[in-house]
Design an enzyme around this catalytic site. Structure first.
Site, mmCIF file in Angstrom:
data_model
loop_
_atom_site.group_PDB
_atom_site.id
_atom_site.type_symbol
_atom_site.label_atom_id
_atom_site.label_comp_id
_atom_site.label_asym_id
_atom_site.label_seq_id
_atom_site.Cartn_x
_atom_site.Cartn_y
_atom_site.Cartn_z
ATOM 1 C CG ASP A 107 -1.994 -1.110 1.093
ATOM 2 O OD1 ASP A 107 -2.345 -1.473 -0.049
ATOM 3 O OD2 ASP A 107 -2.473 -1.611 2.125
ATOM 4 C CE LYS A 133 -3.834 -6.436 0.358
ATOM 5 N NZ LYS A 133 -4.549 -5.305 -0.243
ATOM 6 C CG ASP A 179 -7.085 -6.632 -2.321
ATOM 7 O OD1 ASP A 179 -8.185 -7.109 -2.632
ATOM 8 O OD2 ASP A 179 -6.865 -6.087 -1.223
ATOM 9 C CE LYS A 209 -10.648 -5.294 -0.430
ATOM 10 N NZ LYS A 209 -9.268 -4.799 -0.558
ATOM 11 C CG LEU A 210 -12.193 -7.580 -10.100
ATOM 12 C CD1 LEU A 210 -12.012 -8.723 -11.087
ATOM 13 C CD2 LEU A 210 -11.804 -6.260 -10.740
ATOM 14 C CG ASP A 231 -19.064 -4.089 -13.344
ATOM 15 O OD1 ASP A 231 -20.221 -4.190 -13.801
ATOM 16 O OD2 ASP A 231 -18.328 -3.119 -13.567
ATOM 17 N N PRO A 255 -21.537 -10.108 -14.086
ATOM 18 C CG PRO A 255 -22.832 -12.001 -13.615
ATOM 19 C CD PRO A 255 -22.921 -10.513 -13.748
ATOM 20 C CB THR A 258 -17.962 -6.319 -16.327
ATOM 21 O OG1 THR A 258 -18.977 -5.832 -17.184
ATOM 22 C CG2 THR A 258 -16.854 -5.299 -16.226
ATOM 23 C CB THR A 285 -11.087 -6.483 8.195
ATOM 24 O OG1 THR A 285 -10.251 -5.823 7.259
ATOM 25 C CG2 THR A 285 -11.011 -7.967 7.993
ATOM 26 N NE ARG A 306 -3.444 -2.497 12.446
ATOM 27 C CZ ARG A 306 -3.485 -2.736 11.139
ATOM 28 N NH1 ARG A 306 -2.911 -3.818 10.629
ATOM 29 N NH2 ARG A 306 -4.060 -1.881 10.317
ATOM 30 N NE ARG A 334 -3.089 0.551 7.812
ATOM 31 C CZ ARG A 334 -4.376 0.885 7.894
ATOM 32 N NH1 ARG A 334 -4.709 2.146 8.134
ATOM 33 N NH2 ARG A 334 -5.322 -0.015 7.728
HETATM 34 O O1 C5P Z 1 -2.364 -1.847 6.769
HETATM 35 P P1 C5P Z 1 -3.216 -3.050 7.004
HETATM 36 O O2 C5P Z 1 -2.464 -4.204 7.629
HETATM 37 O O3 C5P Z 1 -4.513 -2.734 7.707
HETATM 38 O O4 C5P Z 1 -3.586 -3.523 5.520
HETATM 39 C C1 C5P Z 1 -4.603 -4.431 5.231
HETATM 40 C C2 C5P Z 1 -4.698 -4.647 3.772
HETATM 41 O O5 C5P Z 1 -5.680 -5.646 3.553
HETATM 42 C C3 C5P Z 1 -5.123 -3.425 2.961
HETATM 43 O O6 C5P Z 1 -4.392 -3.456 1.732
HETATM 44 C C4 C5P Z 1 -6.598 -3.639 2.698
HETATM 45 O O7 C5P Z 1 -7.006 -3.132 1.432
HETATM 46 C C5 C5P Z 1 -6.700 -5.166 2.686
HETATM 47 N N1 C5P Z 1 -7.995 -5.735 3.050
HETATM 48 C C6 C5P Z 1 -8.630 -5.479 4.246
HETATM 49 N N2 C5P Z 1 -9.856 -6.043 4.527
HETATM 50 C C7 C5P Z 1 -10.430 -6.869 3.655
HETATM 51 C C8 C5P Z 1 -9.770 -7.154 2.438
HETATM 52 C C9 C5P Z 1 -8.543 -6.581 2.181
HETATM 53 O O8 C5P Z 1 -8.101 -4.763 5.086
HETATM 54 N N3 C5P Z 1 -11.564 -7.465 3.944
#
Ligand code: C5P
Length: 242
Positions: free
Chosen positions: A16, A38, A66, A68-69, A71, A73, A75, A122, A185, A217
């Site tokens: 990211d 990712k 990632d 996250k499509l 749309d 089917p 497409t 999440t 985390r 992060r």
């Molecule tokens: O920085 P952090 O550890 O929170 O990053 C989580 C990554 O997981 C981000 O790239 C976010 O787009 C992705 N993600 C998420 N929850 C989901 C699917 C993907 O946090 N359900």
């Protein structure tokens, strides 16, 4: 728990970052430590498919696109076929709109592309479900489980869910159905209160049955990202051997 995946290959680092140059420096630093990179919306929209070449040129780790499509089917089907030409291993499709979209996963299996359905992001908490239009008595766990079942029946390789639902999905779906967990985390991570809501430690995610974990992060913002990633791989190893 699926023990055939090594600790390193269970760790996906979320690239990211805003541009290709920064992505390249993380890939060089972490290429031997993590199993997968990712690439998400920020980087892909800025740099396009060239950034995938950058990842491949600097590491043998696999790539998770990632996007996250979400749309119709036809497409999604075309987008998956396009993604398969880039040699990525995983791609995400939203799991909220039913089987006909998720069934497109079957058409790219032979091309080596594994489709993961995003169950419920999440950052979403149970108290928000009513406001999002769901029935008052629907639990978030039930919603995630229902979506995981549809994804499995439709032919997806697995789902993305939080560490709080992983055990439930592993119990209900087959062990071969991959469960990928973001919102990780570590206890030692110096990450300020952020947008994630359903968070768990790497140890708990793996102990609960996660096949793969996504970490952004806590590694990206660490003083030494490679040391942070190594600590997470160690934590995964100790959860696997416990
Ligand atoms: O920085 P952090 O550890 O929170 O990053 C989580 C990554 O997981 C981000 O790239 C976010 O787009 C992705 N993600 C998420 N929850 C989901 C699917 C993907 O946090 N359900």
């Amino acid at each position: 728990m699926n023990l055939s995946i090594s600790a390193k290959n269970r760790l996906i680092f979320a690239l990211d970052v805003p541009n290709r140059k920064e992505a390249e420096s993380y890939v060089r630093a972490l290429g031997d430590t993590v199993g997968c990179f990712k690439v998400g919306l920020e980087l892909f929209i800025k740099e396009g498919p060239d950034v995938l070449k950058t990842v491949k040129q600097n590491s043998s780790a696999s790539i998770f696109l990632d996007l996250k499509l979400h749309d119709i089917p036809a497409t999604v089907r075309s987008a998956l076929r396009s993604a398969a030409t880039h040699g990525v291993r995983f791609i995400t499709v939203h799991g909220s709109d039913g089987a006909s979209i998720l069934q497109t996963a079957n058409e790219v299996k032979d091309l080596g592309l594994e489709v993961l359905a995003v169950t419920v992001l999440t950052n979403v908490s149970e108290s928000e479900l009513g406001g999002l239009g769901y029935k008052e008595n629907l639990s978030l766990r039930q919603l995630v489980l229902d979506r995981a079942n549809v994804a499995k029946e439709s032919g997806c390789a697995g789902v993305v869910c939080s560490g709080e639902e992983v055990a439930l999905i592993k119990r209900t779906c087959s062990n071969h159905f991959k469960v990928v967990v973001p919102g990780i985390r570590p206890l030692w991570a110096d990450v300020k209160k952020d947008d994630q809501s359903r968070i768990v430690t790497p140890k708990d995610a793996i102990s609960n049955g996660a096949d793969l974990i996504v970490v952004g992060r806590p590694i990206r913002d660490a003083k030494d990202p490679n040391i942070a990633a190594l600590k997470i791989v160690e934590e995964i190893e100790s959860a696997l051997s416990a």
